[in-house]
Design a protein around this motif. Sequence first.
Motif, PDB file in Angstrom:
ATOM      1  N   UNK A 194      39.590  41.027  32.859  1.00 45.89           N
ATOM      2  CA  UNK A 194      40.666  40.708  33.802  1.00 45.89           C
ATOM      3  C   UNK A 194      41.360  39.444  33.327  1.00 45.89           C
ATOM      4  N   UNK A 195      42.682  39.416  33.462  1.00 46.72           N
ATOM      5  CA  UNK A 195      43.406  38.185  33.188  1.00 46.72           C
ATOM      6  C   UNK A 195      44.639  38.129  34.069  1.00 46.72           C
TER       7      UNK A 195
ATOM      8  N   UNK B 137      41.189  33.992  32.264  1.00 48.87           N
ATOM      9  CA  UNK B 137      40.744  35.168  31.534  1.00 48.87           C
ATOM     10  C   UNK B 137      39.258  35.347  31.763  1.00 48.87           C
ATOM     11  N   UNK B 138      38.861  36.474  32.351  1.00 42.61           N
ATOM     12  CA  UNK B 138      37.466  36.775  32.668  1.00 42.61           C
ATOM     13  C   UNK B 138      37.042  37.997  31.873  1.00 42.61           C
ATOM     14  N   UNK B 139      36.037  37.835  31.023  1.00 40.07           N
ATOM     15  CA  UNK B 139      35.646  38.900  30.100  1.00 40.07           C
ATOM     16  C   UNK B 139      34.202  39.333  30.316  1.00 40.07           C
TER      17      UNK B 139
ATOM     18  N   UNK C 178      42.727  44.695  31.909  1.00 45.71           N
ATOM     19  CA  UNK C 178      43.688  44.763  33.003  1.00 45.71           C
ATOM     20  C   UNK C 178      44.334  43.418  33.288  1.00 45.71           C
ATOM     21  N   UNK C 179      45.679  43.445  33.337  1.00 48.91           N
ATOM     22  CA  UNK C 179      46.453  42.266  33.736  1.00 48.91           C
ATOM     23  C   UNK C 179      46.640  42.314  35.246  1.00 48.91           C
ATOM     24  N   UNK C 180      46.122  41.298  35.933  1.00 47.72           N
ATOM     25  CA  UNK C 180      46.232  41.255  37.394  1.00 47.72           C
ATOM     26  C   UNK C 180      47.534  40.637  37.863  1.00 47.72           C
TER      27      UNK C 180
END
Length: 878
Positions: free
Chosen positions: A40-41, A89-91, A138-140
Motif C-alpha cells: 500500500x502507498x 509506503x507499507x510493504x 495498490x495506490x490508496x
Amino acid sequence: MILYIMKNKTFLLSFSLLLLGFTSIAQAPKGIQGMNLGHFYGKVVDATTEKPIDAASVQLIQTKLDSATKKRKDVVVAGMLTNKKGEFSLENLPILATFKLVITAIGYKNIEEKVAFDVNFNSAKAGDYTSMINGVDKDLGNFKLQADVQQLQDVTVTANKPLMTMSIDRKIYNVEKDITATGGTAQDVMKNVPGVNVDIDGNVTMRNASPQIFVDGRPTTLTLDQIPADEISTVELITNPSAKYDASGGGAGILNIVLKKNKKAGYNGNIRASIDSRARPNVGGNINIKGGKVNFFLSGALGFRKSVTDAKSSRTDYSDTAGVSHFNQNDHPVNDGNFAFLRTGLDYFIDNRNTITIGGNVARGKFTTTDVINIARDTDFINRPIFSDIGIRNSDLTSEFRNYGGTLSFKHNFAKANKDITADLSYNYSKSNNNNLFNTLYSLPDNTPEGLTLYQQTSGGGHTGYFTAQTDYENPITDKIKIEAGARVAFRNFNSFTNNLFKDPSDDIYKLAPLLSNNYKFNDQVLAAYVTFSQQIKNFTYQLGLRAESSKYDGTLNDTASFSNKFPLDLFPSAYLTYKLNDKQSLQLNYSRKINRPNFFQLIPFVDYTDTLNLSKGNPNLVPEYTNSLELSYQDQINNGNMFLATAYFRNTNNLISRYQYKDKDPNPLRSDSVILTSYANAQSSYTYGLELTSKNKLTDFWNITTNVNFFNGTINADNLQGGSNNSQFSWFGKLSNEFKLPKNFSIQLTATYNSKTLIPPSSGGSRGGPFFGGQTQPTANGYIAANSEVEFAIKKDFLKNNAASLTLQMSDIFRTKIYESISQSSYFTQDNWRLRDPQVLRLTFNWRFGKLDASLFKRKNLKSEQENIQNGMQGVN
C-alpha cells in the motif's frame, strides 16, 4: 541472480502463481493467503491548502485471533511517519486480508478507513497473472486531513494519566495527579507514593530500608526538601534493580525522581502560587518552547517555610558501680526560612539521529531554628546523696545551603530501530554552613542556680563535589533478542569542619576546644561496567546481567590522621525470568546482588558534641555490607483501569552496618566522668522477608482507589557488638489513596497511611541528632518504632477555559496521629523519644497552565523523540 529474483516481486508472484496453477482452482486462494507480498502507498495532505503533511502517523491494523484467549483483537501490522512530501509506503503485507488504516497528526482530525487488496482470481484462471500483480500493488491516493481547531487551542488536555502505573520492573507514580502534594516538596510527594514510608524527619524507606535517591536517572546531592513538588513529573520505584543500575545502596532499591520537561511542540508552561496556614507563601513557574531543532525549558520556584515540632525524651542510664540516673527533656523547636530552585536546559537536534542535551540547576536556602529545651534529671548514685535538678538549654541555629548541578548528554540513534548509544556527563556541587549558639543552666529544685551558665558555640560547614560520566549502548539484535552494555565512573570530594567553642566566664570570650573540633576531608571513586542479555522465547523472557564495580575511599582528619578503605573489583549478577500467562497476566522471578558502602556520617571519626547529652561518633573502619535480593511477582492488568501486583521478597544482608552504643570517657577535657557514645559497626547479618500487594481499582466512574499493603518480618543479628543483641519483629505497612471526580470540575484526594510496630532500620539516615531534631539522638538497632498513622486530604477545583486554572486546598495529618516514637534499650540505658511535627497544616495553591500546540513544528522523519512528542502531546504531558 538469486538476490534479484528474491527482490523482484513481479517475478516471485508470477512464479508462485504458476506453481499454484498445477493445483485446483479452489485451492489457489488458500495457497496465496500466506504470502506477504502486498504493498500500500499513498500521500497525506492538508485538506485546505493541499500541502503535504510531514510526520503524520500512518498505521495499518488487522484483526487477528489470539491463540491464548481465543478471542479476536486488533494488531498493528505496519506503520510509519510520512516523509517531507507527505508520502508513505507499507510493504510485505498479506494480500488476502482486510485492514483498517489509521492516520493521525497533531492539529488534525484522525482518519480511519478500511482498505484491502483487489486480487482478481478470475484473471488467474485465464492465465492473466499481470492483473493479479496490479491488484496487490495498490495506490490508496491522497488522504486529506481536516484541521482540528479544538486541538490547537490553548492547553487542551485530551487524556488523563492514572495516579499509578505499573510495569514488571518498576512502579511509576504520576505526581501531576497528586493534588495533596501541590505546593510542597519532594518529601510531601513521597508520603503518598505506594510502598514508600517517610518518617517525621523526611527520611525515606522502602520495605524498611533506605533506597538510593536519583534525579532524572542519576545520583544527586540534592535532598528531598530541596526539590519542589511542582517540578516533579513522576517517581519511579525500582525495588530490585538489574545489573544496568548502580550496585550501591544495598537491597533497598532506587527511587528515581523524574523532573518535568515538556516535549510538546509549540510553547507551554504554568504559573503557581500558594500560602499555608502559617502565612508562608510559595511561588513558581515553568515554560517550555519547542520549535525546529531546539527544545528549551526553564523552571523556578521560591518558597518560604515554617516547621514546628513538639518533642519529648526520657532516658534512664544504668551503671554497675555508680547507680541509676534519669533524664527527661521537653522542647519545641521552630524552623523558619526560605529556599529557591532554578532549572534550565535545552535539547538540540543535530539531525534526525543525533541529539545533544545540556542542562543545569541551582538551589539555595537559609533557615533558622530556635529551641528551648527543658531538662529534668535525678540520680541515685551509690555512696552519694540523691539529688535532682532542672536545666534550661536555649539554642539558636542559622544554616545555609547551596547546590549547583550541570549535565551534558549526547544520544545517537542508529538506522536500526531502537538501537542507540548515549553518553552523559554530570557534576553536582553542594555547600553548607551553620552556626549554633547554646546556653545551658541547671538549677536545684528550689531554683537556686547549680553552677554557672554554660555558653557553647558550634560552627560548621563543608562542601561536596560529585562528578559522574556514563555511557550506555542498546542493540535489539532481533525482535526477540537484545543486548545492553555500559560503563560508569564516579568521583566525589568531600570536606567538612566543626568548631566547638566555649565561653570562659572569667573573660567572657569564646575559646576553641581543639579536641572537640575537627576538619575532615575525603574523596572516593567508583568504577563500573555492565552487560545484559535478554531473549524472548514465545511467552517466556529472560534477562541475564553482570556488573563489575571497584571503589576506593581516602580520608584525613585535621590534616594528621589518615584513613583509607579500598574495595577490590566485585561482581554483581542479576537475573530476570518472566513468563506471560496471557495478555494481562504475567509472572516474574528476579535476583540481584548489591552493595551498601558506608556514608560519610558513619565514617567520620570525630565526636559530634553539638548536643552534650547525646554524643555520636563515626567509625572509619567500617566495611561495606552485601545484600542478596530475591523477588517473585505476579501482575494482572485486569481491565477498565484495574490492576493488581503481588510480590513476595527475601533480602539477606551480611556485614550489616548498625548503630550501637558504648561507654567511654567524656571527650570534653573539662569533665572527667564517663558518657554513652553512639557509633556504627558491622554487625553479623539481617534477614527480611515479606509480601507486598498493590492494586488499582476503578470502583465507579468517579471513584478510583490505589491500595498498597506490605507484610514483612525483619531479623537483625547483632550480638557480636558491645551491648548488642539479636532482634526480630513482624510488621506491616499500609497506604490507601482515594481519588474522587465530582461534578463541576471538583476532585478530591484522601490518603491514609498506617505503620505498625517496626524494627528500627539499623543504618537508616545519617543524622547525628542535635538541634535539628530537638536534641534527640537516633536510637540503636536494639529498639523499635511504635505504630503510627496519618491521614491527608485535598480538594481541587478546575476552572477557566479548558480547565487551564485550578485551586487546591489541602491539609496534612488531619488527626495529629503522625507521631514518631522510638524506644531503644541496651545494658547501659533505656530511652523513649516522642515527636510530632507539622500536623494540621493547611495550604491553598493556585495553578494556571498556558500554551499552544503548533503542528507545523513537527518536521522530522523517523525521530524517536518526535514519536514520543506525538503521544505525549495527545496525553497532555506537562
